[in-house]
Motif scaffolding. Structure first.
Motif, PDB file in Angstrom:
ATOM      1  N   THR A 185     -42.774 -43.746  13.954  1.00 38.64           N
ATOM      2  CA  THR A 185     -42.672 -43.474  15.398  1.00 38.64           C
ATOM      3  C   THR A 185     -42.885 -44.779  16.169  1.00 38.64           C
ATOM      4  N   ARG A 208     -39.786 -46.950  15.968  1.00 40.90           N
ATOM      5  CA  ARG A 208     -38.679 -46.473  16.799  1.00 40.90           C
ATOM      6  C   ARG A 208     -38.927 -46.771  18.282  1.00 40.90           C
ATOM      7  N   LEU A 220     -38.684 -31.808  18.915  1.00 39.31           N
ATOM      8  CA  LEU A 220     -38.445 -33.251  19.032  1.00 39.31           C
ATOM      9  C   LEU A 220     -39.774 -33.983  19.177  1.00 39.31           C
ATOM     10  N   TYR A 269     -47.294 -36.260  22.356  1.00 38.57           N
ATOM     11  CA  TYR A 269     -46.242 -36.071  21.352  1.00 38.57           C
ATOM     12  C   TYR A 269     -46.864 -35.889  19.962  1.00 38.57           C
ATOM     13  N   ARG A 303     -44.359 -30.682  11.784  1.00 35.68           N
ATOM     14  CA  ARG A 303     -43.422 -29.727  11.188  1.00 35.68           C
ATOM     15  C   ARG A 303     -43.994 -29.005   9.970  1.00 35.68           C
ATOM     16  N   GLU A 345     -37.282 -39.411   9.329  1.00 37.23           N
ATOM     17  CA  GLU A 345     -36.289 -38.788  10.227  1.00 37.23           C
ATOM     18  C   GLU A 345     -36.997 -38.088  11.373  1.00 37.23           C
ATOM     19  N   ASP A 346     -38.032 -37.358  10.992  1.00 37.70           N
ATOM     20  CA  ASP A 346     -38.784 -36.578  11.963  1.00 37.70           C
ATOM     21  C   ASP A 346     -39.487 -37.491  12.980  1.00 37.70           C
ATOM     22  N   SER A 389     -37.095 -38.864  15.510  1.00 37.61           N
ATOM     23  CA  SER A 389     -36.728 -37.938  16.594  1.00 37.61           C
ATOM     24  C   SER A 389     -37.830 -37.925  17.653  1.00 37.61           C
ATOM     25  N   THR A 390     -39.065 -38.041  17.235  1.00 40.91           N
ATOM     26  CA  THR A 390     -40.162 -38.122  18.211  1.00 40.91           C
ATOM     27  C   THR A 390     -40.053 -39.430  19.010  1.00 40.91           C
ATOM     28  N   ASP A 427     -37.440 -41.128  19.644  1.00 45.03           N
ATOM     29  CA  ASP A 427     -36.306 -41.025  20.581  1.00 45.03           C
ATOM     30  C   ASP A 427     -36.687 -40.208  21.818  1.00 45.03           C
ATOM     31  N   ALA A 428     -37.447 -39.127  21.604  1.00 48.32           N
ATOM     32  CA  ALA A 428     -37.860 -38.283  22.744  1.00 48.32           C
ATOM     33  C   ALA A 428     -38.751 -39.094  23.691  1.00 48.32           C
ATOM     34  N   THR A 452     -36.566 -41.595  25.582  1.00 44.94           N
ATOM     35  CA  THR A 452     -35.752 -40.880  26.579  1.00 44.94           C
ATOM     36  C   THR A 452     -36.608 -40.537  27.800  1.00 44.94           C
TER      37      THR A 452
END
Ligand code: FAD
Length: 469
Positions: free
Chosen positions: A21, A24, A358, A379, A386, A397-398, A401-402, A404-405, A408
């Motif tokens: 995380t 990313r 997400l 977050y 999950r 991957e998971d 996605s966090t 990216d959220a 964003t």
């Protein structure tokens, strides 16, 4: 950059979810600053304390984590727990409220630090019953289990309840030649115990059949290939008649089981079996309170060849001699102290932080079940997001996605946590008494790492954990 200052993020936990995380977010938000809080003095979570020591290639992701940590915008805050872990914890403790106050975003990536229980008689009372989490933590040098001292000398039969890859890791440690393990970074204490082990027969027991089993091909093949270790044939009635027509992954798995079932088991060697369709009902001990047998109820499958087959008890009991048993039915996350005050919604039944998939954490003050409300700037990622399943790749991957959220939300000017001071660790340090505990920095970790490697090299292996004895 908003309000002319960088984005400040706190990550709770330094396993794969925390690092991926951070990676990313740092690559998507210009000048993002990340502080990573880790309860243990050392980083990497289950990559260090879960992944089997004889699988060093799996730990290569640590190189990526090292790269993330080498950024001047990254700070490791080791030996520091978020939320009070109780009297036995001797590191620093940061209240959750201090994080939400001092950061724009807080990411929970603290994994699953408990294990599921079977809930059968004898489980908590008898000696010789261990959770896979304890045993795995012990052979990997997790300080919490340094004194576990599993007794593998009372008899020669072991039962492992559960048929996932963690169960196969445990079986491999019990069956593998100790001279092979010795070269890995398994602790010396574990080597000494395994050298004395009398275990010759390992039952890996599952409630369902081969078509429903959770283990994967690499791990089962490794067990099949162990030198001087026999495999007892599987119950062919549970194998589908036309294996060649199965989807590829299942077909390869069934092929291995059929092939393995043809080899002869040398009675002098160690051996193992996959005991299908058995559900534990009771552990039975001797007069001294030591485990002697594990009782199972036979189960029946609605359709043995359907991967989603339902399972039910038949009422018929059998028991297996066993002086040691391992429960390998999964890990479990728990809520952190401070969640209720922070209004964070945690699902105790499934052991996950409720989120939008997400990683945006839901408030426990949702207006109705249908319209949960995300909390600003909070977050989650990884196993606590999950559930405790999936490998490092799926955790990555998971976590992405966090990440990216978060990016964003920041870029779209969404509301974030804190009151905008964004003081980060400096602000947190004002809230806690650091004179009574030691924060471990990334430099400190490098020193520990070097010392562990030096200790390991002196005895011909990759590393020897400092806290293992
Ligand atoms: P974790 O890796 O558990 O990291 C969580 C971190 O948070 C830990 O360091 C913990 O100390 C810290 N923490 C907890 N509470 C707090 C707190 N209050 N404050 C601060 N920090 C806290 N995957 C593979 O790909 N290959 C394998 O061979 C493999 N083998 C495995 C073997 C075992 C026995 C297990 C259990 C798992 C294995 N996995 C393997 C799966 C892999 O380890 C997980 O997918 C992954 O580690 C999950 O990452 P995470 O970051 O969510 O949790």
């Amino acid at each position: 950059i908003r309000n002319d200052r960088p984005f400040r993020m706190a990550v709770v936990g330094s396993g794969p979810a925390g690092f991926y995380t951070a990676y990313r977010v740092m690559s998507k938000i210009d000048r993002a600053k990340v502080d990573m809080y880790e309860a243990l003095p050392v980083p990497f979570g289950l990559v260090r304390f879960g992944v089997a020591p004889d699988h060093p290639e799996v730990k290569n992701c640590q190189d990526k984590f090292e790269e993330v940590a080498s950024s001047p915008d990254f700070t490791f805050v080791g030996n520091t727990s978020v939320g009070d872990l109780g009297a036995q914890f001797d590191g620093c403790t940061v209240p959750l409220a201090s994080l939400t106050k001092n950061y724009d975003a807080v990411v929970f990536a603290y994994g699953a630090a408990r294990d599921k229980k079977l809930g059968v008689p004898g489980e908590s009372q008898l000696n010789g019953i261990y959770s896979a989490r304890e045993f795995v933590g012990w052979y990997n040098g997790l300080p919490e289990f340094a004194n576990l001292a599993p007794d593998l000398t009372r008899g020669d039969e072991a039962v492992i309840v559960g048929q996932g890859n963690v169960a196969l890791d445990v079986a491999r440690m019990l069956l593998e030649n100790v001279d092979v393990l010795r070269k890995s970074d398994i602790t010396e204490a574990a080597i000494e115990t395994l050298l004395k082990s009398r275990i010759k027969r390992v039952h890996i027991v599952g409630r369902r059949g081969p078509m429903q089993a959770a283990f994967t091909i690499k791990e089962i093949r490794e067990l099949m290939k162990l030198q001087h270790v026999g495999f007892h044939p599987v119950d062919m009635a549970l194998m589908p008649p036309e294996i060649s027509k199965l989807p590829r992954a299942r077909r390869r798995l069934m092929d291995i089981l059929v092939k393995g079932s043809t080899a002869k088991v040398d009675s002098a060697s160690k051996s193992w079996s996959l005991d299908f369709c058995l559900s534990p009902t009771e552990f039975i001990g001797d007069a001294k309170g030591n485990l002697s047998r594990t009782v199972f109820e036979k189960t029946s499958l609605s359709d043995p060849f359907d991967t989603a087959s339902r399972v039910s008890g038949t009422g018929e009991k059998i028991d297996l001699a066993s002086t040691v048993a391992f429960r390998s039915i999964g890990y479990k996350s728990v809520a952190l102290p401070g969640f209720a005050e922070a209004g964070i919604s945690f699902d105790d039944r499934t052991g996950v932080i409720r989120n939008d998939g997400l990683g945006r954490v839901f408030s426990d003050k949702a207006h109705s079940e249908d319209t949960p409300v995300p909390l600003a700037g909070v977050y989650c990622a990884g196993w606590v997001k999950r559930g405790p399943t999936g490998v490092i790749a799926s955790t990555m991957e998971d976590a992405f996605s966090t990440g990216d959220a978060i990016a964003t939300d920041w870029i779209s000017n969404a509301k974030f946590a804190g009151d905008g001071d964004g003081l980060g660790l400096e602000g947190v340090k004002e809230d806690i008494d650091t004179s009574r505990c030691n924060i471990i920095s990334w430099n400190d970790w490098h020193k520990i790492d070097e010392a562990e490697k030096a200790r390991g090299q002196a005895i011909g292996k990759e590393r020897e954990s400092l806290r293992a004895q």
